[in-house]
Design a protein around this motif. Structure first.
Motif, mmCIF file in Angstrom:
data_model
loop_
_atom_site.group_PDB
_atom_site.id
_atom_site.type_symbol
_atom_site.label_atom_id
_atom_site.label_comp_id
_atom_site.label_asym_id
_atom_site.label_seq_id
_atom_site.Cartn_x
_atom_site.Cartn_y
_atom_site.Cartn_z
ATOM 1 N N SER A 54 0.807 -1.218 0.000
ATOM 2 C CA SER A 54 0.000 0.000 0.000
ATOM 3 C C SER A 54 0.836 1.261 0.000
ATOM 4 O O SER A 54 0.466 2.250 -0.612
ATOM 5 C CB SER A 54 -0.900 0.007 1.223
ATOM 6 O OG SER A 54 -0.111 0.029 2.402
ATOM 7 N N LEU A 55 1.961 1.249 0.706
ATOM 8 C CA LEU A 55 2.692 2.505 0.872
ATOM 9 C C LEU A 55 3.567 2.810 -0.334
ATOM 10 O O LEU A 55 4.039 3.922 -0.495
ATOM 11 C CB LEU A 55 3.546 2.471 2.146
ATOM 12 C CG LEU A 55 2.816 2.093 3.439
ATOM 13 C CD1 LEU A 55 3.741 2.255 4.629
ATOM 14 C CD2 LEU A 55 1.563 2.926 3.648
ATOM 15 N N GLY A 56 3.800 1.799 -1.179
ATOM 16 C CA GLY A 56 4.619 2.017 -2.367
ATOM 17 C C GLY A 56 6.058 1.694 -2.064
ATOM 18 O O GLY A 56 6.580 2.080 -1.029
ATOM 19 N N ASN A 83 -1.622 3.573 10.088
ATOM 20 C CA ASN A 83 -2.772 2.714 10.317
ATOM 21 C C ASN A 83 -3.812 2.708 9.205
ATOM 22 O O ASN A 83 -4.779 1.963 9.274
ATOM 23 C CB ASN A 83 -3.442 3.081 11.648
ATOM 24 C CG ASN A 83 -4.188 1.905 12.276
ATOM 25 O OD1 ASN A 83 -3.910 0.746 11.948
ATOM 26 N ND2 ASN A 83 -5.122 2.183 13.151
ATOM 27 N N THR A 84 -3.640 3.536 8.177
ATOM 28 C CA THR A 84 -4.654 3.548 7.116
ATOM 29 C C THR A 84 -4.682 2.210 6.382
ATOM 30 O O THR A 84 -5.755 1.657 6.111
ATOM 31 C CB THR A 84 -4.384 4.703 6.126
ATOM 32 O OG1 THR A 84 -4.348 5.915 6.866
ATOM 33 C CG2 THR A 84 -5.482 4.794 5.076
ATOM 34 N N LEU A 260 3.280 9.039 0.739
ATOM 35 C CA LEU A 260 2.880 7.667 0.424
ATOM 36 C C LEU A 260 2.202 7.598 -0.945
ATOM 37 O O LEU A 260 1.611 8.553 -1.413
ATOM 38 C CB LEU A 260 1.944 7.136 1.518
ATOM 39 C CG LEU A 260 2.508 7.316 2.945
ATOM 40 C CD1 LEU A 260 1.519 6.838 3.981
ATOM 41 C CD2 LEU A 260 3.831 6.588 3.094
ATOM 42 N N ASP A 261 2.294 6.412 -1.542
ATOM 43 C CA ASP A 261 1.842 6.248 -2.922
ATOM 44 C C ASP A 261 0.336 6.307 -3.130
ATOM 45 O O ASP A 261 -0.119 6.539 -4.225
ATOM 46 C CB ASP A 261 2.300 4.871 -3.427
ATOM 47 C CG ASP A 261 3.546 5.002 -4.288
ATOM 48 O OD1 ASP A 261 4.015 6.143 -4.464
ATOM 49 O OD2 ASP A 261 4.025 3.962 -4.785
ATOM 50 N N ASP A 288 -8.354 6.558 -3.062
ATOM 51 C CA ASP A 288 -9.409 5.737 -3.666
ATOM 52 C C ASP A 288 -8.970 4.336 -4.104
ATOM 53 O O ASP A 288 -9.809 3.465 -4.290
ATOM 54 C CB ASP A 288 -10.039 6.492 -4.843
ATOM 55 C CG ASP A 288 -10.869 7.685 -4.365
ATOM 56 O OD1 ASP A 288 -11.176 7.754 -3.160
ATOM 57 O OD2 ASP A 288 -11.202 8.546 -5.203
ATOM 58 N N GLY A 289 -7.668 4.108 -4.275
ATOM 59 C CA GLY A 289 -7.250 2.780 -4.737
ATOM 60 C C GLY A 289 -6.842 1.807 -3.637
ATOM 61 O O GLY A 289 -6.542 0.637 -3.904
ATOM 62 N N LEU A 290 -6.835 2.255 -2.415
ATOM 63 C CA LEU A 290 -6.180 1.467 -1.356
ATOM 64 C C LEU A 290 -6.934 0.195 -0.970
ATOM 65 O O LEU A 290 -6.331 -0.866 -0.782
ATOM 66 C CB LEU A 290 -5.944 2.356 -0.131
ATOM 67 C CG LEU A 290 -5.156 1.742 1.017
ATOM 68 C CD1 LEU A 290 -3.812 1.203 0.561
ATOM 69 C CD2 LEU A 290 -4.953 2.770 2.125
#
Ligand code: ATP
Ligand code: MG
Length: 411
Positions: A54-56, A83-84, A260-261, A288-290
């Motif tokens: 998630s973070l890239g 935490n996201t 973050l990505d 929106d993509g996470l």
């Protein structure tokens, strides 16, 4: 074993420091509840893929800061650096992707291997809010308004500036990326080594560089404004319109890209001038993509996280130390009555303590040391009459009070 200290970058929170900390978290929790957010708690360690995905894989967090290790079973796990990703993983794991929107508040420790300094630790704490499942720009404005209200309730909003930007949609970002590549390629040799890598893998990231070598080229870089599609621009217009309706003041800063990505559209930071280089207190944006990255269906989301330590440092008025009432039995026979008085007070919501040993004088000293506001002296003579001596420790005034009236006198 001698000389055991907390591990570098970690801290014990005791006394006033913990009171500051708890005040920040309690205030945020209460304010978020007023917006209809519910608290979630997810594990502090996760499968490493939760963050790596998630973070890239070019973010500072992933490349330099994660506490990653193989557990005894050989699985790679990571102490959560934020935490996201965990909340989105939990949304999917718990089958909640069809129960939207979800309005989530969280508070807890995060871990990053960073160079410790004031406001920057290896174990630190975040509060955060995520509004998942709403694609409308109203959601962006609402989570920002929540953040602003928390800062206001803490009394730190006056030293704070909200900076916002848009990263646009996919099409806008592609066009912008091409413009950035053209710009930075012209200065390639002068860029920091990290930024030369970013140029190949994620040129937007260069804008987030803290390296002095990169600064002049960041300053002259194109901004996304010229590359926004009509719909991305309309989205951003709406966010700003709603922010004005929520009466949240902001400035635009086209350099905010977030580290973050997973961000798109709105990106924002609440910045203070009071903490030097650690000026960002609260930061977030739309991602929106996470949820899809976590194996769920395409799902919009927007949120922020704030550093509890940084907010604690900024609190103007530290929450005052608690002032209990001290119950003081004099003599064996009085002890039974004293304990019953003690529990009656506690059950009525009055903070009450009892000394564990010593005569009247000694116990009065202890009561003062504990910052008691009043002492209730239960002597053998009083026990039979159902009364006690109530002494106000601020004024020194003392009077006889019937046990039945004590609670009323102390509230
Ligand atoms: P910075 O630019 O200061 O490194 P960041 O962009 O890495 O911040 P985020 O990932 O956006 O920070 O985290 C949100 C907030 O969490 C920050 O604004 C900050 O208040 C807090 N925070 C981040 N890292 C730390 C840390 N190592 N120690 C204390 N607080 C932190
Ligand atoms: Mg950082």
């Amino acid at each position: 074993m001698t000389d055991l200290q907390p591990v570098r970058g970690t801290r014990d929170l005791i006394g006033e420091e913990h009171r500051r900390f708890a005040h920040v978290v309690d205030t945020a929790r209460r304010t978020a509840a007023g917006y209809g957010f519910e608290e979630w708690a997810t594990p502090i360690f996760e499968d490493t893929r939760v963050f790596a995905r998630s973070l890239g894989d070019t973010s500072d967090v992933v490349t330099k800061e994660m506490y990653t290790f193989a557990d005894r079973g050989g699985d790679s796990v990571t102490l959560r650096p934020e935490n996201t990703a965990g909340i989105c993983r939990a949304l999917v794991s718990n089958g909640l992707t069809q129960s939207l929107p979800q309005k989530v508040f969280y508070a807890g420790p995060m871990f990053r291997y960073e160079r410790p300094q004031k406001g920057r630790y290896r174990q630190f704490h975040q509060i955060g809010a995520e509004l998942i499942g709403v694609a409308e720009p109203l959601a962006d404005a609402e989570v920002i308004a929540l953040g602003w209200d928390i800062l206001t309730a803490l009394g730190v909003a006056k030293d704070t500036v909200l900076e916002i930007n848009t990263l646009g949609d996919r099409e806008s970002r592609d066009a912008y990326r091409a413009a950035l590549v053209a710009h930075f390629t012209a200065h390639r040799e002068a860029l920091s080594e990290d930024s030369r890598t970013r140029l190949e893998r994620n040129p937007l990231r260069i804008l987030d560089s803290k390296d002095h070598a990169d600064k002049p080229f960041i300053a002259t870089a194109p901004t996304i404004g010229d590359h926004l599609t009509d719909s991305a621009r309309a989205f951003y217009d709406k966010v700003r319109e709603h922010l004005a309706r929520f009466a949240v003041p902001f400035v635009e800063n086209p350099r905010i890209v977030r580290g973050l990505d997973y961000y798109n559209h709105t990106a924002f930071e609440f910045v203070t001038t009071a903490l030097g280089a650690q000026g960002t207190m609260m930061a977030g944006g739309r991602y929106d993509g996470l949820v899809e990255e976590m194996g769920g269906p395409p799902t919009p989301g927007v949120g922020w996280a704030a550093g509890v330590e940084r907010l604690s440092l900024l609190l103007a008025e530290p929450p005052s130390a608690p002032q209990p009432v001290a119950v003081i039995p004099v003599g064996e026979a009085a002890e039974a009555v004293a304990l019953s008085v003690l529990q009656t007070l506690r059950h009525a919501g009055i903070r009450a303590e009892i000394g564990y040993r010593g005569n009247l004088k000694r116990r009065m000293e202890q009561a003062n040391k504990r910052r008691a506001r009043a002492a209730i002296i239960v002597g053998e003579a009083e026990v039979g009459r159902g009364v006690a001596q109530l002494k106000d420790l601020a004024s020194g005034e003392q009077s006889e009070v019937s046990l039945a009236e004590l609670v009323a006198r102390l509230t």
